[in-house]
Design a protein around this motif. Structure first.
Motif, mmCIF file in Angstrom:
data_model
loop_
_atom_site.group_PDB
_atom_site.id
_atom_site.type_symbol
_atom_site.label_atom_id
_atom_site.label_comp_id
_atom_site.label_asym_id
_atom_site.label_seq_id
_atom_site.Cartn_x
_atom_site.Cartn_y
_atom_site.Cartn_z
ATOM 1 N N ILE A 1 0.800 -1.225 0.000
ATOM 2 C CA ILE A 1 0.000 0.000 0.000
ATOM 3 C C ILE A 1 0.837 1.281 0.000
ATOM 4 C CG2 ILE A 1 -1.787 1.296 1.217
ATOM 5 C CD1 ILE A 1 -2.724 -1.244 -0.225
ATOM 6 N N PRO A 2 1.913 1.411 0.813
ATOM 7 C CA PRO A 2 2.671 2.674 0.780
ATOM 8 C C PRO A 2 3.175 3.043 -0.616
ATOM 9 C CG PRO A 2 3.296 1.395 2.700
ATOM 10 C CD PRO A 2 2.427 0.509 1.865
ATOM 11 N N PHE B 1 1.734 11.142 -5.251
ATOM 12 C CA PHE B 1 2.921 11.925 -5.621
ATOM 13 C C PHE B 1 3.438 11.597 -7.021
ATOM 14 C CE2 PHE B 1 3.126 11.029 -0.977
ATOM 15 C CZ PHE B 1 2.789 12.296 -0.533
ATOM 16 N N ASN B 2 2.741 10.712 -7.732
ATOM 17 C CA ASN B 2 3.127 10.330 -9.092
ATOM 18 C C ASN B 2 4.527 9.709 -9.137
ATOM 19 O OD1 ASN B 2 2.271 10.111 -11.792
ATOM 20 N ND2 ASN B 2 3.473 11.910 -12.381
ATOM 21 N N LEU B 3 4.927 9.042 -8.060
ATOM 22 C CA LEU B 3 6.226 8.377 -7.995
ATOM 23 C C LEU B 3 6.061 6.952 -8.515
ATOM 24 C CD1 LEU B 3 7.428 9.635 -4.485
ATOM 25 C CD2 LEU B 3 8.043 10.535 -6.736
#
Length: 252
Positions: free
Chosen positions: A20-21, A29-31
């Protein structure tokens, strides 16, 4: 029972924290980048702990059988040492059966496309972006999933057949009602876990005509639904946990 529930809660926590993280980082954050080592680690934790969850659900079925059919021997059969052995066997079974899946990913060649069509590193999703032959990974994943889940469900069914057989010898409706209350939470958790799990196993391998977002949704629901509902189900159905929660709420 509480020790087994504690182990089940730990596996739920590990499953969600391993997936989940990173998924939230993608959405918030679009990471969208993950290292190769991070991908392998995530796949290893997810697959091993998923196997442990099926083992613990089987152990809880055995717990219900002993509680109903052999209540006077409950503390003798399910001693702390026995529960520790069950936890150790669950961990070893998960490692031995599921660790090869992420390890097989290391052997795959990757040419150009490194984009996984999922929010986490499912072994089959990573294998699909390889430019090599991933038949071994696909067959191994299907066989292990079908065999282990099939064996566990068969043993769980046998446990409940023995429970029903013993209850049929007793005519007391009160005893039947108590047995139903004892088993209902476990049965609900079984359905909550295995229905999304079966869809998550089948759709990536045989659902070529299913839209990609359906694959992503089923994979995520397979993680979120059991981990979210297990504490609620056992919290509502277990009197001791219910009383503790009520006292805690009143203190607040």
């Amino acid at each position: 029972m509480y020790l087994l529930l504690c182990m089940l809660a730990i596996t739920d926590i590990i499953t969600t924290t391993s997936v989940i993280p990173k998924a939230l980082c993608i959405f918030w954050f679009n990471l969208k980048v993950i290292t190769w080592g991070g991908c392998l680690t995530q796949a290893a934790f997810y697959t091993i702990v998923s196997m442990m969850q099926t083992n613990l659900l089987l152990a809880l079925a055995f717990d219900r059988y002993v509680a109903i059919c052999k209540p006077l021997m409950y503390t003798v059969i399910l001693s702390n040492a026995c529960i520790a052995k069950i936890g150790l066997v669950s961990l070893m079974r998960g490692v031995l059966f599921m660790l090869p899946l992420p390890l097989l990913m290391i052997r795959l060649p990757f040419c150009g496309n490194h984009i996984i069509a999922h929010t986490h590193c499912l072994p089959i999703a990573v294998a699909k972006i390889s430019c090599g032959d991933y038949t071994v990974q696909k067959v191994y994943g299907v066989v292990i999933s079908v065999v282990t889940v099939g064996v566990d469900l068969t043993l769980i069914a046998l446990s409940y057949c023995q429970i029903i057989r013993n209850l049929l010898r007793i005519s007391s409706k009160k005893v039947h009602q108590k047995a139903l209350n004892t088993c209902s939470s476990h049965i609900i958790v079984l359905l909550v876990y295995h229905i999304p799990s079966i869809f998550a196993i089948v759709t990536p391998r045989f659902g070529q005509n299913i839209a990609p977002h359906i694959h992503v949704i089923t994979a995520n629901l397979n993680i979120l639904i059991p981990s979210m509902l297990n504490p609620i189900i056992y919290g509502v159905k277990t009197k001791e946990l219910r009383d503790k929660m009520r006292k805690h709420i009143w203190r607040m």
